[in-house]
Design a protein around this motif. Structure first.
Motif, PDB file in Angstrom:
ATOM      1  N   MET A  20      -8.559   5.981   9.049  1.00 45.34           N
ATOM      2  CA  MET A  20      -8.955   4.599   8.710  1.00 45.34           C
ATOM      3  C   MET A  20      -8.863   4.382   7.205  1.00 45.34           C
ATOM      4  SD  MET A  20      -9.986   1.855  10.318  1.00 45.34           S
ATOM      5  CE  MET A  20     -10.732   0.273   9.977  1.00 45.34           C
ATOM      6  N   ARG A  21      -9.376   5.446   6.473  1.00 45.70           N
ATOM      7  CA  ARG A  21      -9.338   5.339   5.019  1.00 45.70           C
ATOM      8  C   ARG A  21      -7.890   5.327   4.531  1.00 45.70           C
ATOM      9  NH1 ARG A  21     -12.790   9.772   2.167  1.00 45.70           N
ATOM     10  NH2 ARG A  21     -14.361   8.638   3.398  1.00 45.70           N
ATOM     11  N   GLY A  22      -7.033   6.179   5.179  1.00 47.03           N
ATOM     12  CA  GLY A  22      -5.627   6.226   4.793  1.00 47.03           C
ATOM     13  C   GLY A  22      -4.931   4.905   5.040  1.00 47.03           C
ATOM     14  N   GLY A  23      -5.247   4.268   6.188  1.00 47.34           N
ATOM     15  CA  GLY A  23      -4.652   2.969   6.490  1.00 47.34           C
ATOM     16  C   GLY A  23      -5.068   1.911   5.497  1.00 47.34           C
ATOM     17  N   GLY A  24      -6.352   1.942   5.080  1.00 46.07           N
ATOM     18  CA  GLY A  24      -6.825   0.969   4.104  1.00 46.07           C
ATOM     19  C   GLY A  24      -6.168   1.149   2.752  1.00 46.07           C
ATOM     20  N   SER A  25      -6.013   2.425   2.324  1.00 48.23           N
ATOM     21  CA  SER A  25      -5.378   2.675   1.027  1.00 48.23           C
ATOM     22  C   SER A  25      -3.917   2.246   1.047  1.00 48.23           C
ATOM     23  CB  SER A  25      -5.489   4.158   0.676  1.00 48.23           C
ATOM     24  OG  SER A  25      -4.813   4.962   1.640  1.00 48.23           O
ATOM     25  N   ARG A  26      -3.247   2.416   2.193  1.00 50.32           N
ATOM     26  CA  ARG A  26      -1.854   1.981   2.286  1.00 50.32           C
ATOM     27  C   ARG A  26      -1.755   0.459   2.189  1.00 50.32           C
ATOM     28  NH1 ARG A  26       3.310   3.064   3.724  1.00 50.32           N
ATOM     29  NH2 ARG A  26       4.385   1.431   4.913  1.00 50.32           N
ATOM     30  N   GLN A  27      -2.700  -0.253   2.818  1.00 50.59           N
ATOM     31  CA  GLN A  27      -2.688  -1.709   2.741  1.00 50.59           C
ATOM     32  C   GLN A  27      -2.897  -2.191   1.313  1.00 50.59           C
ATOM     33  OE1 GLN A  27      -5.611  -3.103   5.516  1.00 50.59           O
ATOM     34  NE2 GLN A  27      -4.294  -2.781   7.303  1.00 50.59           N
ATOM     35  N   VAL A  28      -3.807  -1.535   0.588  1.00 50.51           N
ATOM     36  CA  VAL A  28      -4.038  -1.897  -0.819  1.00 50.51           C
ATOM     37  C   VAL A  28      -2.788  -1.634  -1.642  1.00 50.51           C
ATOM     38  CG1 VAL A  28      -5.356  -1.338  -2.897  1.00 50.51           C
ATOM     39  CG2 VAL A  28      -6.525  -1.532  -0.684  1.00 50.51           C
ATOM     40  N   ALA A  29      -2.164  -0.475  -1.416  1.00 55.65           N
ATOM     41  CA  ALA A  29      -0.939  -0.134  -2.141  1.00 55.65           C
ATOM     42  C   ALA A  29       0.172  -1.121  -1.812  1.00 55.65           C
ATOM     43  CB  ALA A  29      -0.510   1.292  -1.800  1.00 55.65           C
ATOM     44  N   LEU A  30       0.246  -1.527  -0.530  1.00 53.67           N
ATOM     45  CA  LEU A  30       1.264  -2.495  -0.120  1.00 53.67           C
ATOM     46  C   LEU A  30       1.064  -3.833  -0.816  1.00 53.67           C
ATOM     47  CD1 LEU A  30       3.590  -3.459   1.680  1.00 53.67           C
ATOM     48  CD2 LEU A  30       1.916  -3.886   3.498  1.00 53.67           C
ATOM     49  N   LEU A  31      -0.177  -4.310  -0.842  1.00 54.12           N
ATOM     50  CA  LEU A  31      -0.467  -5.578  -1.506  1.00 54.12           C
ATOM     51  C   LEU A  31      -0.148  -5.514  -2.995  1.00 54.12           C
ATOM     52  CD1 LEU A  31      -3.820  -6.603   0.228  1.00 54.12           C
ATOM     53  CD2 LEU A  31      -1.568  -7.653   0.538  1.00 54.12           C
ATOM     54  N   ARG A  32      -0.491  -4.376  -3.628  1.00 55.79           N
ATOM     55  CA  ARG A  32      -0.196  -4.212  -5.051  1.00 55.79           C
ATOM     56  C   ARG A  32       1.319  -4.217  -5.283  1.00 55.79           C
ATOM     57  NH1 ARG A  32      -3.075  -0.069  -5.867  1.00 55.79           N
ATOM     58  NH2 ARG A  32      -1.467   1.505  -5.599  1.00 55.79           N
ATOM     59  N   TYR A  33       2.046  -3.530  -4.408  1.00 54.85           N
ATOM     60  CA  TYR A  33       3.512  -3.479  -4.520  1.00 54.85           C
ATOM     61  C   TYR A  33       4.120  -4.869  -4.365  1.00 54.85           C
ATOM     62  CZ  TYR A  33       8.322  -2.657  -2.949  1.00 54.85           C
ATOM     63  OH  TYR A  33       9.684  -2.703  -2.786  1.00 54.85           O
ATOM     64  N   LEU A  34       3.669  -5.624  -3.356  1.00 51.33           N
ATOM     65  CA  LEU A  34       4.212  -6.960  -3.127  1.00 51.33           C
ATOM     66  C   LEU A  34       3.867  -7.897  -4.274  1.00 51.33           C
ATOM     67  CD1 LEU A  34       3.502  -7.454   0.698  1.00 51.33           C
ATOM     68  CD2 LEU A  34       5.659  -6.841  -0.413  1.00 51.33           C
ATOM     69  N   LEU A  35       2.650  -7.751  -4.835  1.00 47.74           N
ATOM     70  CA  LEU A  35       2.264  -8.597  -5.963  1.00 47.74           C
ATOM     71  C   LEU A  35       3.145  -8.313  -7.178  1.00 47.74           C
ATOM     72  CD1 LEU A  35       0.362 -10.681  -7.199  1.00 47.74           C
ATOM     73  CD2 LEU A  35      -1.211  -8.806  -7.773  1.00 47.74           C
ATOM     74  N   ILE A  36       3.397  -7.030  -7.437  1.00 48.74           N
ATOM     75  CA  ILE A  36       4.260  -6.667  -8.570  1.00 48.74           C
ATOM     76  C   ILE A  36       5.672  -7.208  -8.367  1.00 48.74           C
ATOM     77  CG2 ILE A  36       5.345  -4.726  -9.776  1.00 48.74           C
ATOM     78  CD1 ILE A  36       2.780  -3.140  -9.250  1.00 48.74           C
ATOM     79  N   ARG A  37       6.199  -7.056  -7.145  1.00 50.97           N
ATOM     80  CA  ARG A  37       7.554  -7.563  -6.862  1.00 50.97           C
ATOM     81  C   ARG A  37       7.598  -9.080  -6.980  1.00 50.97           C
ATOM     82  NH1 ARG A  37      11.154  -7.052  -7.523  1.00 50.97           N
ATOM     83  NH2 ARG A  37      12.552  -7.254  -5.729  1.00 50.97           N
TER      84      ARG A  37
END
Length: 346
Positions: free
Chosen positions: A1-18
């Motif tokens: 669950m924690r891994g899935g949440g961290s991936r979602q945060v990383a995904l949002l950060r990546y999309l925001l940067i792009r």
């Protein structure tokens, strides 16, 4: 669950940067277009030299602000571009209106071309991968290279000669018959995408007429990208069929067709989405030649007309708009790949 949440945060950060990178990318592209167009000198003299007196040219340059320092022109150009003002043509028509009117036609053509590319590239790439090193595989690989390398205008003229002149199956050019275009001009709401306008009009024969006119331009443009898709699907499907999860599916007794269709092909399609931004950029470039060949009145056709008229301000506005579209599409493709491919690292 924690891994899935961290991936979602990383995904949002990546999309925001792009997403934020769209601005500097668009700025760089627009800046390059602006200064490259200034290499020829001022656009008014380049377009009107020999047709107007020097006094008339100077008057037009003053009205267009071309007598001001180059950095002042550049700042005014960027400010106007940010507001959606791409300048005005020699005929004093707003380039933004030209983009709205003719841009829909170009995006419609690119859409049809992508459909052809998928219809040709994916099934033939799958066939080539499942018949690796056979004579049919060699023929398909050669055909893919030929489709990619052949000039779009040559393919278009060949298609017109065979299917329009010799066989008479399809119209020679245009987006629709004259009477259909006249009728669709009054449809409400008008989208400038003829297939949509024809559907809104509610006349089946008009829809058929629009589709008939779209076939040859779509094939001419789609084969360019279809060759790339074919080779991508073939190479990646061959690699996927060697992977562990495919071997596990075979070990469970699944048939070769099920293994290929349900498991392998899906993963082999991801690289196509990855290069989609590049392919759309190629198709927008190829649309100039395709639209000119088939008299498909979109942005490419208008760009060629403005080049012939030496209306470099209009050329600058349209090329800059296309550059921004490519930058936005690159972000959209990156976002889709990040969402569907778990192998992407942020």
């Amino acid at each position: 669950m924690r891994g899935g949440g961290s991936r979602q945060v990383a995904l949002l950060r990546y999309l925001l940067i792009r997403l934020l990178l769209i601005l500097p990318t668009a700025w760089l592209l627009v800046t390059v277009v602006f200064f490259l167009m200034r290499v020829i000198g001022d656009p008014i003299s380049a377009a009107m030299g020999g047709r107007l007196t020097q006094a008339q040219i100077e008057e037009r340059k003053e009205a267009a602000g071309l007598n001001r320092p180059i950095l002042t022109q550049y700042w005014e150009y960027l400010s106007g571009f940010a507001r959606g003002d791409f300048g005005r043509t020699q005929d004093n028509e707003a380039i933004s209106q030209v983009v709205i009117t003719y841009g829909a036609a170009t995006f419609e053509l690119v859409f049809w071309g992508l459909l052809v590319a998928f219809a040709v590239g994916v099934p033939l790439g799958r066939y080539a991968a499942t018949h690796r090193d056979s004579p049919s595989d060699a023929f398909l690989r050669f055909s893919a290279v030929l489709a990619y390398a052949a000039p779009v205008f040559f393919v278009g003229m060949l298609l017109k000669l065979i299917f329009s002149v010799w066989l008479g199956w399809f119209p020679v050019g245009g987006r629709a018959s004259t009477h259909v275009e006249l009728a669709l001009h009054h449809v409400s709401p008008k989208t400038n995408i003829l297939i949509v306008d024809a559907i809104l009009y509610g006349e089946p024969s008009y829809v058929l007429d629009v589709l008939q006119h779209a076939v040859l331009p779509a094939v001419a443009l789609g084969l360019l990208t279809g060759g790339i898709f074919l080779r991508l699907v073939r190479v990646n499907l061959i690699q996927t069929l060697r992977s562990d999860f495919v071997e596990a599916a075979r070990a469970r007794g699944l048939s070769a067709r099920v293994v290929t269709g349900r498991h392998a092909v899906r993963n082999a399609l991801i690289p196509i989405i990855t290069v989609m931004g590049m392919c759309i950029a190629m198709m927008l470039g190829g649309a100039v030649l395709t639209e000119t060949t088939f008299e498909w009145k979109g942005l490419g056709y208008q760009l060629a007309e403005y080049l012939r008229a030496r209306d470099f301000i209009a050329v600058q506005g349209i090329v800059a708009f296309i550059a921004v579209v490519v930058a936005v599409m690159s972000f959209v493709v990156d976002a889709i790949v990040a969402l569907i491919d778990p192998r992407v690292r942020f």
